[in-house]
Design an enzyme around this catalytic site. Structure first.
Site, PDB file in Angstrom:
ATOM      1  N   CYS A 126       0.816  -1.224   0.000  1.00 18.22           N
ATOM      2  CA  CYS A 126       0.000   0.000   0.000  1.00 18.22           C
ATOM      3  C   CYS A 126       0.847   1.270   0.000  1.00 18.22           C
ATOM      4  O   CYS A 126       0.561   2.211  -0.757  1.00 18.22           O
ATOM      5  CB  CYS A 126      -0.949  -0.006   1.207  1.00 18.22           C
ATOM      6  SG  CYS A 126      -0.155  -0.378   2.782  1.00 18.22           S
ATOM      7  N   HIS A 239      -2.873   6.506   4.426  1.00 15.72           N
ATOM      8  CA  HIS A 239      -1.465   6.628   4.794  1.00 15.72           C
ATOM      9  C   HIS A 239      -0.910   7.955   4.285  1.00 15.72           C
ATOM     10  O   HIS A 239      -1.297   8.434   3.209  1.00 15.72           O
ATOM     11  CB  HIS A 239      -0.638   5.503   4.163  1.00 15.72           C
ATOM     12  CG  HIS A 239      -0.936   4.135   4.684  1.00 15.72           C
ATOM     13  ND1 HIS A 239      -1.705   3.877   5.797  1.00 15.72           N
ATOM     14  CD2 HIS A 239      -0.524   2.913   4.212  1.00 15.72           C
ATOM     15  CE1 HIS A 239      -1.767   2.567   6.001  1.00 15.72           C
ATOM     16  NE2 HIS A 239      -1.071   1.972   5.049  1.00 15.72           N
TER      17      HIS A 239
END
Length: 331
Positions: A126, A239
């Site tokens: 990710c 994130h």
């Protein structure tokens, strides 16, 4: 198209279902698969009530596309089985990412790597995905070195981690004793944990090594100097990354903004409020801000990069790979 989703009840798998619906793959038949523990669960999908099947009992015959979000053990066992029946497998685990025969793909960055696939396509980590989307516009300027620090949300660990953070926050708000951490080695609420995955003998964690190795493969820069520090933060979704890059050719912040603004999948937020996880959550674009010159080195730039780790960082990137393959006549 007959589509199977492995790990359909998990955080990434359930987001994959949503991404398939939103991005227009239009399956003619769904197969929702999970472990025996979740088998029999009913899920609502596009107005249908579908039952989750135990993957141990499932025959992949006739499945054209299999999206895997069940973790490394499930991928290592069932991806080869699905490929043998003719399914194209897009795998979200780390099992096949560094296999030289398996394309590791972010559609905005290296779609040509899909050509010649052998039935398995790997979805990158990710944190890697959002970083390479932001790095790609600078590769032709001679990308020499990358230094990244990540601020990763708890959803990257899964549903249990999301609930752990929620429980700790509720306990703090109610002035109650904080529950013992189960998912993380320390409380995550109002805290930072500078470790994601286990430490290696070199002091880097598994997450940091993934970012470094995967970036070199995706960008086809095997000699790229890159270092990473990955930190878990008390954020539910999305994130964030502080990204420092060094180039062999000069690039002003103004040119950097222009390059990023022209890049697919990127939203530049150079003026006004800067990108935050709350802004990035629940959508598929990579938000970039804090674009400035790095005064500590020649031809250096600094960026702030934010993206939803469950969507662009996992589920949506996998579905976008499938869409790109259809567009290229590969699926």
């Amino acid at each position: 198209m007959k589509v199977a989703i492995v790990g359909a009840t998990g955080a990434v798998g359930s987001t994959m279902i949503q991404s398939v619906l939103e991005l227009g793959l239009q399956p003619t038949q769904w197969h929702l698969l999970a472990s025996a523990r979740s088998a029999g669960t009913s899920l609502e999908v596009a107005g249908q009530t579908l039952q989750v099947t135990d993957i141990e009992q499932f025959n992949f015959e006739g499945v054209e596309l299999a999206l895997f979000a069940g973790g490394e053990i499930a991928s290592e066992r069932f991806v080869p089985r699905a490929r043998e029946t003719g399914a194209v497998c897009i795998d979200n685990s780390a099992s096949f990412r560094m296999d030289p025969k398996v394309p590791l793909v972010v559609p905005e960055v290296n779609p040509e790597a899909l050509r010649g696939h052998q039935g398995i396509i790997a979805n990158p980590n990710c944190s890697t995905i959002q970083m390479v989307v932001a790095l790609k516009p600078f590769v032709d300027l001679g990308l020499e070195r990358v230094c990244v620090s990540t601020y990763q949300s708890v959803s990257g660990t899964g549903k249990d981690a999301i609930e752990e953070l929620a429980q700790q926050v509720r306990a703090w708000a109610a002035d109650e004793a904080e529950p013992e951490p189960r998912v993380y080695p320390a409380p995550i609420a109002f805290n930072l944990i500078p470790q994601i995955a286990s430490f290696g003998p070199d002091g880097f964690t598994g997450e940091e090594r993934k970012m470094m190795e995967e970036t070199r493969k995706i960008l086809e820069l095997p000699q790229l100097r890159i270092t990473a520090t990955c930190v878990r933060v008390p954020v539910f979704y999305a994130h964030s990354e502080s990204l420092h890059l060094e180039l062999s050719h000069p690039c002003s912040p103004e040119e950097a903004r222009q390059r990023l603004a022209a890049a697919p999948g990127v939203v530049v937020m150079a003026d006004g409020p800067q990108p935050t996880p709350l802004q990035a959550a629940h959508q598929d674009q990579v938000l970039v801000g804090r674009i400035r010159r790095d005064p500590s080195c020649d031809n250096g730039l600094q960026l702030w990069v934010v993206a939803d780790n469950l969507r662009k960082g996992a589920a949506s990137n996998a579905v976008q790979i499938a869409c790109k393959m259809k567009e290229m006549g590969l699926l």
